[in-house]
Design a protein around this motif. Sequence first.
Motif, mmCIF file in Angstrom:
data_model
loop_
_atom_site.group_PDB
_atom_site.id
_atom_site.type_symbol
_atom_site.label_atom_id
_atom_site.label_comp_id
_atom_site.label_asym_id
_atom_site.label_seq_id
_atom_site.Cartn_x
_atom_site.Cartn_y
_atom_site.Cartn_z
ATOM 1 N N SER A 294 0.863 -1.192 0.000
ATOM 2 C CA SER A 294 0.000 0.000 0.000
ATOM 3 C C SER A 294 0.897 1.237 0.000
ATOM 4 C CB SER A 294 -0.947 0.001 1.197
ATOM 5 O OG SER A 294 -0.232 -0.169 2.400
ATOM 6 N N GLU A 295 1.562 1.428 -1.139
ATOM 7 C CA GLU A 295 2.473 2.561 -1.269
ATOM 8 C C GLU A 295 1.714 3.884 -1.200
ATOM 9 O OE1 GLU A 295 5.513 2.210 -4.414
ATOM 10 O OE2 GLU A 295 4.611 0.258 -4.839
ATOM 11 N N ARG A 296 2.427 4.907 -0.772
ATOM 12 C CA ARG A 296 1.793 6.223 -0.648
ATOM 13 C C ARG A 296 1.447 6.801 -2.015
ATOM 14 N NH1 ARG A 296 1.680 8.725 4.138
ATOM 15 N NH2 ARG A 296 2.858 7.827 5.864
ATOM 16 N N LEU A 297 0.246 7.334 -2.100
ATOM 17 C CA LEU A 297 -0.197 8.013 -3.314
ATOM 18 C C LEU A 297 0.217 9.482 -3.247
ATOM 19 C CD1 LEU A 297 -3.807 6.531 -3.387
ATOM 20 C CD2 LEU A 297 -1.919 5.848 -4.870
ATOM 21 N N LYS A 298 0.215 10.145 -4.416
ATOM 22 C CA LYS A 298 0.551 11.566 -4.487
ATOM 23 C C LYS A 298 -0.506 12.314 -5.285
ATOM 24 C CE LYS A 298 5.570 10.883 -4.200
ATOM 25 N NZ LYS A 298 6.880 11.113 -4.860
ATOM 26 N N ILE A 299 -0.642 13.587 -4.995
ATOM 27 C CA ILE A 299 -1.559 14.455 -5.724
ATOM 28 C C ILE A 299 -0.883 15.812 -5.868
ATOM 29 C CG2 ILE A 299 -2.757 15.298 -3.667
ATOM 30 C CD1 ILE A 299 -5.386 15.156 -5.221
ATOM 31 N N SER A 300 -1.244 16.558 -6.899
ATOM 32 C CA SER A 300 -0.606 17.861 -7.150
ATOM 33 C C SER A 300 -1.642 18.972 -7.199
ATOM 34 C CB SER A 300 0.171 17.814 -8.473
ATOM 35 O OG SER A 300 1.154 16.811 -8.438
ATOM 36 N N GLU A 462 -7.237 7.963 2.146
ATOM 37 C CA GLU A 462 -7.282 8.791 3.354
ATOM 38 C C GLU A 462 -5.914 9.409 3.646
ATOM 39 O OE1 GLU A 462 -8.697 6.757 6.805
ATOM 40 O OE2 GLU A 462 -10.668 6.349 5.933
ATOM 41 N N GLU A 463 -4.864 8.572 3.625
ATOM 42 C CA GLU A 463 -3.509 9.057 3.898
ATOM 43 C C GLU A 463 -3.114 10.159 2.910
ATOM 44 O OE1 GLU A 463 -0.824 5.779 3.868
ATOM 45 O OE2 GLU A 463 -1.674 4.846 5.663
ATOM 46 N N LEU A 464 -3.484 9.969 1.649
ATOM 47 C CA LEU A 464 -3.191 10.955 0.606
ATOM 48 C C LEU A 464 -3.834 12.298 0.932
ATOM 49 C CD1 LEU A 464 -2.539 11.594 -2.593
ATOM 50 C CD2 LEU A 464 -4.949 11.047 -2.843
ATOM 51 N N LEU A 465 -5.133 12.283 1.243
ATOM 52 C CA LEU A 465 -5.860 13.536 1.480
ATOM 53 C C LEU A 465 -5.377 14.238 2.741
ATOM 54 C CD1 LEU A 465 -9.471 12.362 0.501
ATOM 55 C CD2 LEU A 465 -7.858 13.684 -0.877
ATOM 56 N N LEU A 466 -4.975 13.463 3.744
ATOM 57 C CA LEU A 466 -4.460 14.066 4.967
ATOM 58 C C LEU A 466 -3.050 14.634 4.762
ATOM 59 C CD1 LEU A 466 -5.708 11.430 7.562
ATOM 60 C CD2 LEU A 466 -6.572 13.753 7.253
ATOM 61 N N ALA A 467 -2.255 13.970 3.905
ATOM 62 C CA ALA A 467 -0.874 14.402 3.686
ATOM 63 C C ALA A 467 -0.788 15.652 2.815
ATOM 64 C CB ALA A 467 -0.063 13.268 3.056
ATOM 65 N N TYR A 468 -1.654 15.742 1.778
ATOM 66 C CA TYR A 468 -1.533 16.842 0.804
ATOM 67 C C TYR A 468 -2.587 17.933 0.983
ATOM 68 C CZ TYR A 468 1.890 14.039 -1.707
ATOM 69 O OH TYR A 468 3.012 13.323 -2.043
ATOM 70 N N SER A 469 -3.643 17.644 1.732
ATOM 71 C CA SER A 469 -4.700 18.628 2.047
ATOM 72 C C SER A 469 -5.203 19.401 0.831
ATOM 73 C CB SER A 469 -4.206 19.613 3.107
ATOM 74 O OG SER A 469 -3.929 18.942 4.299
ATOM 75 N N PRO A 470 -5.631 18.698 -0.249
ATOM 76 C CA PRO A 470 -6.222 19.436 -1.373
ATOM 77 C C PRO A 470 -7.586 19.981 -0.973
ATOM 78 C CG PRO A 470 -6.587 17.091 -1.658
ATOM 79 C CD PRO A 470 -5.716 17.233 -0.430
ATOM 80 N N THR A 471 -8.032 21.019 -1.663
ATOM 81 C CA THR A 471 -9.395 21.503 -1.461
ATOM 82 C C THR A 471 -10.330 20.519 -2.152
ATOM 83 O OG1 THR A 471 -8.579 23.766 -1.536
ATOM 84 C CG2 THR A 471 -10.951 23.456 -1.741
ATOM 85 N N ILE A 472 -11.252 19.934 -1.389
ATOM 86 C CA ILE A 472 -12.090 18.873 -1.949
ATOM 87 C C ILE A 472 -13.508 18.957 -1.389
ATOM 88 C CG2 ILE A 472 -11.287 17.214 -0.188
ATOM 89 C CD1 ILE A 472 -11.621 15.006 -2.333
ATOM 90 N N LEU A 473 -14.469 18.758 -2.279
ATOM 91 C CA LEU A 473 -15.874 18.590 -1.913
ATOM 92 C C LEU A 473 -16.235 17.157 -2.268
ATOM 93 C CD1 LEU A 473 -18.715 19.800 -1.136
ATOM 94 C CD2 LEU A 473 -19.023 20.248 -3.584
ATOM 95 N N PHE A 474 -16.739 16.398 -1.304
ATOM 96 C CA PHE A 474 -17.027 14.992 -1.605
ATOM 97 C C PHE A 474 -18.325 14.535 -0.956
ATOM 98 C CE2 PHE A 474 -14.516 14.877 2.295
ATOM 99 C CZ PHE A 474 -15.129 13.906 3.078
ATOM 100 N N VAL A 475 -18.936 13.555 -1.612
ATOM 101 C CA VAL A 475 -20.071 12.830 -1.048
ATOM 102 C C VAL A 475 -19.588 11.412 -0.785
ATOM 103 C CG1 VAL A 475 -22.352 11.867 -1.486
ATOM 104 C CG2 VAL A 475 -21.829 14.194 -2.217
ATOM 105 N N GLU A 476 -19.726 10.953 0.443
ATOM 106 C CA GLU A 476 -19.312 9.597 0.777
ATOM 107 C C GLU A 476 -20.099 9.131 1.995
ATOM 108 O OE1 GLU A 476 -18.291 6.161 0.752
ATOM 109 O OE2 GLU A 476 -17.448 7.354 -0.882
ATOM 110 N N HIS A 477 -20.557 7.872 1.954
ATOM 111 C CA HIS A 477 -21.377 7.341 3.048
ATOM 112 C C HIS A 477 -20.579 6.456 3.995
ATOM 113 C CE1 HIS A 477 -24.774 9.090 1.035
ATOM 114 N NE2 HIS A 477 -24.584 8.363 -0.040
ATOM 115 N N ASP A 478 -19.277 6.356 3.775
ATOM 116 C CA ASP A 478 -18.397 5.611 4.675
ATOM 117 C C ASP A 478 -18.128 6.495 5.896
ATOM 118 O OD1 ASP A 478 -16.022 4.682 5.995
ATOM 119 O OD2 ASP A 478 -15.482 3.528 4.216
ATOM 120 N N ARG A 479 -18.736 6.129 7.011
ATOM 121 C CA ARG A 479 -18.681 6.962 8.222
ATOM 122 C C ARG A 479 -17.236 7.185 8.689
ATOM 123 N NH1 ARG A 479 -22.881 7.857 11.679
ATOM 124 N NH2 ARG A 479 -24.046 6.175 10.670
#
Length: 492
Positions: A294-300, A462-479
């Motif tokens: 489960s290698e770390r993902l990246k986003i720009s 989850e790790e990706l979004l916490l590490a890079y903190s992009p501005t994101i609007l999401f719909v998700e039902h996973d509590r």
Amino acid sequence: MSLINVTNLTFSYDGSYDNIFETVSFQIDTDWKLGFTGRNGRGKTTFLNLLLGKYEYRGTISATVNFEYFPFEVTDEQSNTIEVIESIYPDYLHWQMMRELSLLRVLADVLYRPFATLSKGEQTKVLLAALFLKENSFLLIDEPTNHLDMNARKIVSDYLRSKRGFILVSHDRAFLDNCVDHILSINKTNIEIQKGNFSSWWENKKMQDQFELAENEKLRKDITRLSTAAKRTANWSDKVEKTKLGTKNSGLRPDRGYIGHKSAKMMKRAKAVEARQQSAMEEKSKLLKNIENSERLKISPLSFHADRLIELEKVSIFYGEKTACAGVSFIIEQGDRIALYGKNGSGKSSIMKLIGGENITYTGTFRKASQLTISYVSQDTSHLRGNLTGYARENDIDESLFKAILRKLDFSRIQFDKDLSAFSGGQKKKVLIAKSLCEQAHLYIWDEPLNFIDVISRMQIEELLLAYSPTILFVEHDREFCKNIATKIFEL
């Protein structure tokens, strides 16, 4: 109580060189409530179909119960719901059906409405109620949560907790934790069963992985040390053996018997060191086979010149005469991670489509910062066709980066040659997410991105979004995902 015995199960699809299962053996108690987990494409649905007898396989599956599969196929959705139930289970008792619907908080009037007019959540609950009417059956429940909002997931999870005798495929951690007492995990090399819920299984897996990694490192060092020692001892033996001939012109005759004995003793020691080295290598080969990569993902994400990106003020959206949502007001600022909550049908997807740039009829005030770049992940994957190379080209994304992200999300290289339409539901969602991760954007809009996606990949995201903190609007039902990720919540 009865047992389901799986012995030496081996299976591969026609034309495939790779076995999905190979000499798999385990035993299931039919009173257990099993959560079935494993990465996308590992064969969870395939295994359920093997239990149902849909494919030929090698080995044996023996059981004294019937198997029933959810979701049922509804051939005529225009029929009243009560007729759909009768087609699934003609011998049901009405009072029992009413009891199950009450437990699932479904009103009795749905029975007399066309099945097609029920919401997706109501349809799921009705079919689950029909499923649990069947006696002497072991139930195979395949991803029931994909059309349930967060509140409905809690209701269904509580309902399943009161039942017994099923295998439940789900990737929702909180859902599984609430309603199962065993975990059936499909790993890289085997299938195993462990008592407990998902969280206890995951903690045990992490401890086992850490132990194996430490043991692997210890054995690696031992093998290197033993290899050096074996070579050194063998060299000493050769040198001693050569002294049998004596030193040239010395006039001395060596004691060949003593030297030969000494040489043999040193050679024996070298052989013993080699044997220990071989044993360490064999022990090492047994480790790490089921450790998940489960290698770390990246986003720009791009930085925007202003804080405020989106503003909605008393926005109402319409499809013809139908109102999708009314009076919606909220602001998206740079750095926000916003979870959009609301029951199914409350207009969440419509809001996201409006922000994403689709031509939608609305009233009220909608402001979007000029030159704002948006990356959008849709709920819908039905449009995916062709191969990954063509998809990358069509969407103007870097093919190498795109495929590297998919590899990190547990795609095999064999998968790269397949048509996207043949991918599993989870693999299709990963394609959309990988595309979004390739795109540089000021704002990411993800509409139910985790549907069908396995738990380990959810944790990577989850790790990706916490590490890079992009501005994101999401719909998700996973509590669990929402709790970990959202910095703001807007509820419709």
